[in-house]
Design a protein around this motif. Structure first.
Motif, mmCIF file in Angstrom:
data_model
loop_
_atom_site.group_PDB
_atom_site.id
_atom_site.type_symbol
_atom_site.label_atom_id
_atom_site.label_comp_id
_atom_site.label_asym_id
_atom_site.label_seq_id
_atom_site.Cartn_x
_atom_site.Cartn_y
_atom_site.Cartn_z
ATOM 1 N N PRO A 62 0.802 -1.223 0.000
ATOM 2 C CA PRO A 62 0.000 0.000 0.000
ATOM 3 C C PRO A 62 0.833 1.270 0.000
ATOM 4 C CG PRO A 62 -0.866 -1.561 1.598
ATOM 5 C CD PRO A 62 0.454 -2.089 1.155
ATOM 6 N N LEU A 63 2.033 1.211 0.575
ATOM 7 C CA LEU A 63 2.895 2.396 0.559
ATOM 8 C C LEU A 63 3.310 2.743 -0.868
ATOM 9 C CD1 LEU A 63 4.532 4.565 2.019
ATOM 10 C CD2 LEU A 63 6.376 2.870 2.293
ATOM 11 N N LEU A 64 3.607 1.730 -1.680
ATOM 12 C CA LEU A 64 3.979 1.980 -3.075
ATOM 13 C C LEU A 64 2.839 2.646 -3.839
ATOM 14 C CD1 LEU A 64 5.849 -1.353 -3.928
ATOM 15 C CD2 LEU A 64 6.836 0.839 -3.233
ATOM 16 N N SER A 65 1.634 2.100 -3.705
ATOM 17 C CA SER A 65 0.502 2.697 -4.412
ATOM 18 C C SER A 65 0.172 4.082 -3.868
ATOM 19 C CB SER A 65 -0.727 1.791 -4.301
ATOM 20 O OG SER A 65 -1.159 1.700 -2.952
ATOM 21 N N GLY A 112 -8.796 -4.790 -11.863
ATOM 22 C CA GLY A 112 -7.472 -4.988 -11.276
ATOM 23 C C GLY A 112 -7.141 -6.454 -11.092
ATOM 24 N N TYR A 113 -8.124 -7.250 -10.702
ATOM 25 C CA TYR A 113 -7.886 -8.687 -10.532
ATOM 26 C C TYR A 113 -7.553 -9.338 -11.872
ATOM 27 C CZ TYR A 113 -8.741 -13.596 -9.542
ATOM 28 O OH TYR A 113 -8.607 -14.965 -9.425
ATOM 29 N N LEU A 128 -0.036 -7.569 -4.471
ATOM 30 C CA LEU A 128 -0.694 -6.974 -3.311
ATOM 31 C C LEU A 128 -0.796 -5.457 -3.399
ATOM 32 C CD1 LEU A 128 0.907 -9.076 -0.421
ATOM 33 C CD2 LEU A 128 -1.456 -9.170 -1.208
ATOM 34 N N VAL A 129 -0.122 -4.842 -4.366
ATOM 35 C CA VAL A 129 -0.202 -3.386 -4.508
ATOM 36 C C VAL A 129 -1.605 -3.012 -4.971
ATOM 37 C CG1 VAL A 129 0.708 -1.371 -5.706
ATOM 38 C CG2 VAL A 129 2.239 -3.236 -5.055
ATOM 39 N N PRO A 130 -2.346 -2.220 -4.209
ATOM 40 C CA PRO A 130 -3.723 -1.861 -4.601
ATOM 41 C C PRO A 130 -3.756 -1.130 -5.942
ATOM 42 C CG PRO A 130 -3.321 -1.304 -2.298
ATOM 43 C CD PRO A 130 -1.986 -1.657 -2.896
ATOM 44 N N PRO A 131 -4.759 -1.412 -6.776
ATOM 45 C CA PRO A 131 -4.833 -0.789 -8.109
ATOM 46 C C PRO A 131 -5.421 0.625 -8.070
ATOM 47 C CG PRO A 131 -6.674 -2.273 -7.831
ATOM 48 C CD PRO A 131 -5.851 -2.379 -6.565
ATOM 49 N N PRO A 186 -9.300 -4.868 3.461
ATOM 50 C CA PRO A 186 -9.010 -6.286 3.191
ATOM 51 C C PRO A 186 -9.430 -6.773 1.808
ATOM 52 C CG PRO A 186 -11.006 -6.117 4.496
ATOM 53 C CD PRO A 186 -10.519 -4.706 4.286
ATOM 54 N N LEU A 187 -10.254 -5.999 1.069
ATOM 55 C CA LEU A 187 -10.850 -6.534 -0.151
ATOM 56 C C LEU A 187 -9.805 -6.957 -1.166
ATOM 57 C CD1 LEU A 187 -13.211 -7.159 -2.023
ATOM 58 C CD2 LEU A 187 -13.253 -4.742 -2.682
ATOM 59 N N TRP A 188 -8.886 -6.066 -1.502
ATOM 60 C CA TRP A 188 -7.925 -6.384 -2.547
ATOM 61 C C TRP A 188 -7.022 -7.548 -2.130
ATOM 62 C CZ3 TRP A 188 -7.381 -6.148 -7.427
ATOM 63 C CH2 TRP A 188 -6.131 -6.344 -8.017
ATOM 64 N N ALA A 189 -6.567 -7.557 -0.895
ATOM 65 C CA ALA A 189 -5.707 -8.637 -0.441
ATOM 66 C C ALA A 189 -6.435 -9.978 -0.451
ATOM 67 C CB ALA A 189 -5.175 -8.326 0.961
ATOM 68 N N MET A 190 -7.736 -9.977 -0.159
ATOM 69 C CA MET A 190 -8.507 -11.220 -0.206
ATOM 70 C C MET A 190 -8.581 -11.772 -1.624
ATOM 71 S SD MET A 190 -11.642 -10.413 2.432
ATOM 72 C CE MET A 190 -12.437 -11.973 2.034
ATOM 73 N N LEU A 191 -8.623 -10.879 -2.615
ATOM 74 C CA LEU A 191 -8.724 -11.322 -4.000
ATOM 75 C C LEU A 191 -7.419 -11.905 -4.519
ATOM 76 C CD1 LEU A 191 -10.821 -8.412 -5.581
ATOM 77 C CD2 LEU A 191 -11.602 -10.718 -5.021
#
Length: 274
Positions: A62-65, A112-113, A128-131, A186-191
């Motif tokens: 998440p820090l990168l995004s 993103g997925y 794991l980087v959020p889109p 948690p949504l993106w990490a769950m996917l």
């Protein structure tokens, strides 16, 4: 009346101090159960899960995004608020972004997925980087900030002193909550998670709470927001509140090319025009 006002100052200061102590005391007392949970439970992890891996997966992607999203927002805010390509109507360029002002990863999750799956990044660190590549709240904040500094910049105040220096604290003001929100979502990490090596703390805690690992005891809530990170965020937010946000002035109404400083006001106060 004026002669009696100095005598009232110690009483007023005492009342403020007492009120502050009461507020802090009640806050600490009400937060004790949450603080106890925030520093417990890490010893009940399954054998296949490493605490360091979970923390890295939770906070670094998440820090990168966040850096990209806030950086792009700062550049876009500079283009709209400082360069003003449409003149007095430049703020209309924010209208296409308005529907996304309070929107998170949800609407972007499917696209993103699919992108992550096609690139073979499921279960990886990069996956794991959020889109999210533009922080719309940060875009609005930077646009207002640069709009407020536009007159001083055009009058020869210097780009560094009138634009860059006021924007540096705003980078922290917008990046910290963006980073915190992305890390706790948690949504993106769950996917994209594919096993213990690619789980984040919110996903792991939810799975343990559902007893999917068959773990004994309560879920490791301390992983979601470790106490050292909690203290760090509180100190950073407090420093920004006292040292920067307290000096911002928000003005509403018809903007003018020249914004004189009111009598007795601090000329170094940053002006944010809405």
């Amino acid at each position: 009346m004026a002669a009696s006002s100095p005598g009232r100052r110690p009483l007023f200061a005492a009342l403020v101090a007492v009120a502050l102590l009461v507020v802090v005391g009640v806050t600490v007392w009400a937060s004790l159960p949450w603080l106890r949970n925030s520093s417990s439970g890490t010893g009940r992890l399954p054998a296949a899960v490493e605490t360091s891996t979970v923390l890295v997966n939770t906070w670094l992607p998440p820090l990168l995004s966040t850096l990209v999203a806030v950086g792009v927002a700062a550049l876009a805010g500079f283009g709209i608020g400082a360069l003003r390509p449409l003149g007095r109507f430049s703020e209309l360029l924010l209208v296409p972004f308005a529907p996304w002002l309070f929107v998170g990863v949800g609407p972007l999750a499917i696209a993103g997925y699919e992108r992550t799956q096609e690139s073979g990044q499921l279960g990886s660190f990069l996956g794991l980087v959020p889109p999210v590549w533009l922080s719309v709240p940060a875009l609005f904040a930077f646009t207002l900030l640069f709009r407020g500094q536009h007159a001083r910049w055009r009058s020869g105040g210097g780009t560094g002193r009138t634009l860059l220096l006021p924007a540096l604290p705003m980078l922290a003001v917008t990046a910290l909550p963006t980073w915190l929100a992305h890390a706790q979502a948690p949504l993106w990490a769950m996917l994209v998670s594919r096993g213990p090596d690619s789980m984040t703390a919110p996903v792991l805690v939810q799975m343990l709470a559902d007893r999917r690992f068959g773990a004994d005891g309560g879920p490791p809530l301390g992983l979601v927001m470790p106490l050292p990170l909690l203290v760090l965020f509180v100190l950073l937010f407090a420093a920004l509140m006292v040292g920067y946000l307290e000096r911002l002035a928000i003005r509403v109404g018809r903007p003018t090319d020249v914004q004189p400083t009111p009598a007795g006001a601090d000329p170094s106060v940053r002006k944010v025009t809405a």
